[in-house]
Enzyme design. Sequence first.
Site, PDB file in Angstrom:
ATOM      1  N   CYS A 225      33.245 -13.096 -53.132  1.00 29.23           N
ATOM      2  CA  CYS A 225      32.411 -11.911 -53.384  1.00 29.23           C
ATOM      3  C   CYS A 225      31.283 -11.785 -52.372  1.00 29.23           C
ATOM      4  O   CYS A 225      30.644 -12.788 -52.020  1.00 29.23           O
ATOM      5  CB  CYS A 225      31.796 -11.990 -54.775  1.00 29.23           C
ATOM      6  SG  CYS A 225      33.019 -12.123 -56.096  1.00 29.23           S
ATOM      7  N   SER A 226      31.023 -10.549 -51.951  1.00 31.37           N
ATOM      8  CA  SER A 226      29.879 -10.308 -51.083  1.00 31.37           C
ATOM      9  C   SER A 226      28.598 -10.511 -51.880  1.00 31.37           C
ATOM     10  O   SER A 226      28.629 -10.694 -53.094  1.00 31.37           O
ATOM     11  CB  SER A 226      29.940  -8.904 -50.495  1.00 31.37           C
ATOM     12  OG  SER A 226      29.963  -7.943 -51.531  1.00 31.37           O
TER      13      SER A 226
ATOM     14  N   HIS B 291      25.388  -7.654 -48.180  1.00 29.66           N
ATOM     15  CA  HIS B 291      25.845  -6.279 -48.408  1.00 29.66           C
ATOM     16  C   HIS B 291      24.774  -5.449 -49.116  1.00 29.66           C
ATOM     17  O   HIS B 291      24.898  -5.130 -50.298  1.00 29.66           O
ATOM     18  CB  HIS B 291      27.141  -6.313 -49.224  1.00 29.66           C
ATOM     19  CG  HIS B 291      27.767  -4.980 -49.478  1.00 29.66           C
ATOM     20  ND1 HIS B 291      27.574  -3.879 -48.665  1.00 29.66           N
ATOM     21  CD2 HIS B 291      28.601  -4.563 -50.474  1.00 29.66           C
ATOM     22  CE1 HIS B 291      28.251  -2.854 -49.152  1.00 29.66           C
ATOM     23  NE2 HIS B 291      28.875  -3.232 -50.249  1.00 29.66           N
TER      24      HIS B 291
ATOM     25  N   LYS C 113      30.297 -10.758 -46.705  1.00 31.66           N
ATOM     26  CA  LYS C 113      30.399 -12.001 -47.463  1.00 31.66           C
ATOM     27  C   LYS C 113      29.236 -12.942 -47.182  1.00 31.66           C
ATOM     28  O   LYS C 113      28.653 -13.503 -48.098  1.00 31.66           O
ATOM     29  CB  LYS C 113      31.739 -12.673 -47.115  1.00 31.66           C
ATOM     30  CG  LYS C 113      31.950 -14.033 -47.714  1.00 31.66           C
ATOM     31  CD  LYS C 113      32.164 -13.926 -49.218  1.00 31.66           C
ATOM     32  CE  LYS C 113      31.667 -15.148 -49.947  1.00 31.66           C
ATOM     33  NZ  LYS C 113      30.223 -15.220 -50.087  1.00 31.66           N
TER      34      LYS C 113
ATOM     35  N   ILE D 219      24.570  -9.791 -53.167  1.00 30.46           N
ATOM     36  CA  ILE D 219      23.627  -8.754 -53.604  1.00 30.46           C
ATOM     37  C   ILE D 219      22.387  -8.925 -52.725  1.00 30.46           C
ATOM     38  O   ILE D 219      21.641  -9.900 -52.867  1.00 30.46           O
ATOM     39  CB  ILE D 219      23.318  -8.900 -55.099  1.00 30.46           C
ATOM     40  CG1 ILE D 219      24.594  -8.628 -55.912  1.00 30.46           C
ATOM     41  CG2 ILE D 219      22.188  -7.975 -55.519  1.00 30.46           C
ATOM     42  CD1 ILE D 219      24.480  -8.958 -57.392  1.00 30.46           C
TER      43      ILE D 219
ATOM     44  N   CYS E 133      29.018   2.628 -51.060  1.00 21.83           N
ATOM     45  CA  CYS E 133      28.847   1.641 -49.987  1.00 21.83           C
ATOM     46  C   CYS E 133      29.134   2.211 -48.604  1.00 21.83           C
ATOM     47  O   CYS E 133      28.936   1.533 -47.598  1.00 21.83           O
ATOM     48  CB  CYS E 133      29.723   0.426 -50.250  1.00 21.83           C
ATOM     49  SG  CYS E 133      29.580  -0.193 -51.928  1.00 21.83           S
TER      50      CYS E 133
END
Lengths: 388, 138
Positions: free
Chosen positions: A207-208, A333, A329, A210, A84
């Site tokens: 969670c970020s 991401h 978030k 997808i 990342c």
Amino acid sequence: MARKVAVVAGGHSKFGKRYDATMRELCAEAYKPIYDEGITQDKIDASVLSYAASQFTGQGAGSALIADYIGLHEKPHLRVESACTTGTASLRAAWGMVAAGLYDVMLVLGVEQMNRVSSATATEYMSQAGDMRWEYPFGISFPAFYALMASKYMAEYNMSHDTLAQISVKSHHYGAQNPKAHLPKEVSFEEANNAVPICRPLNLYDCSLITDGAAAVVIAAEDRVKEFTDRPMWIRGIGAGASEMMIQDRPSLTSIPGAKRASKAAFEMAGLGPEDMNMVQVHDCFTIAELIAYEDIGIVEPGKGPEFVENKEMYHDGRMPVNIDGGLKSKGHPLGATGISMTYEIMKQMRGEAENQSRQIKDVKYGLAHNVGQSGQFVNVFIFERGF
Amino acid sequence: MAEKKELYLGYSTDKAITPFYQEFLEALDQDKLMKSVCTQCSTEFLPPRQHCQKCLSECKLEEFTEREAKLHSFVIVEFAPESLSSKAPYVVAIGEFPSGRRLTAHITNLMSMPEVGMPLKLGFEHIDDKKLSYKWLV
């Protein structure tokens, strides 16, 4: 003596589930605003064109494909990969080449196309960034690594999930004001605190996302900057750090050792400290990651993150605005694009051009980008200075 | 020479098994957990490494005999990677032995929410005739 290097232009695709585009089209979308500013292909000496995981697209030699698609196929290019942190690793590599005098003007582009596979498959691919022999056989997903940090932090500092939910509420508040964001919607505290569990203690709103997306910047050597802009953003400090491969081997789970080392190195190079920053972009792949980032960067002392959150000091008018673009978030991401997206956001804020002025931070002179790879095996910290 | 037994750790299907790793798996098949010890500087590693992280010398496998540990941290995986989605939810824990060595494995017999600091015991599991693992028990 290294030459000074500045970011002179940037472009950013819409982040989201981009079923209307694949990697190549996303890259064109990120480069187009730069092209429209007059930085055409003939003005770029070389490029770093990167994505984190080729499993998502199945495309090999992807930088060649991207270079060809955006008309840079006659110029040298390469791909850098470090999970990342791929975006800022690309920027670090390009900075080195320009600072050393190899090239004067470079395009740095990060991209990821993640939504052509299911969420379970994407989770599978990302879990393969853990140790394949000793961690993967136990099904430790990407959120699971951060949930291990969250469990430890909650126990060590007696923190409840409320703090993490408050971070999520803030991120979505600003993401809702960012037209480039993947999930631009407000989330209530109750929604954020009681969402479906993903890897307990982390839930869906910890969670970020997808995300599919791309971001790009152009950097130039000091004696060429004026050809491109009268509003440069200087790269004032760069720090990089690394941590143990297996998370069980870290001395602490309430801090990312590589992030502390990277921050320290960046501040030393810049001759500045955390108190000098007017905004920071932190790697909030999970809410606990944002909380730990406050402490690793040195904005607050270890264990004081929850108090910082409780006092809303990370809002755009607070003591230290954090991720006023919605962060990973809410903005999303796309792995390889994230570090460049952080850089782009700081440049826009310095120029007073936040896409929605309701989230414009006043008078940004210094900004920091904190970009973490996997669960901390890679970290890059950049400090930028307004040059106008 | 005896034929190499086909063994895998946990839910791995990794077929890149070295002789050193095979020796580890065959010991695990006998309910023995092996650490490695550097033949030059005596540094110990758990899980084992064939090469010493410090001096890159060869390591040898030795049995790791500690069995009691404390829960260092945990996660309850509800949304799992695709390869383990049929097993979810499951609990992954890092246990810390009195020596300070740590080990990552599933807790398989929890009846209530885990708590950091709670005692754990090391156990062994034969998932099927090829898949075997070490595990934590409360």
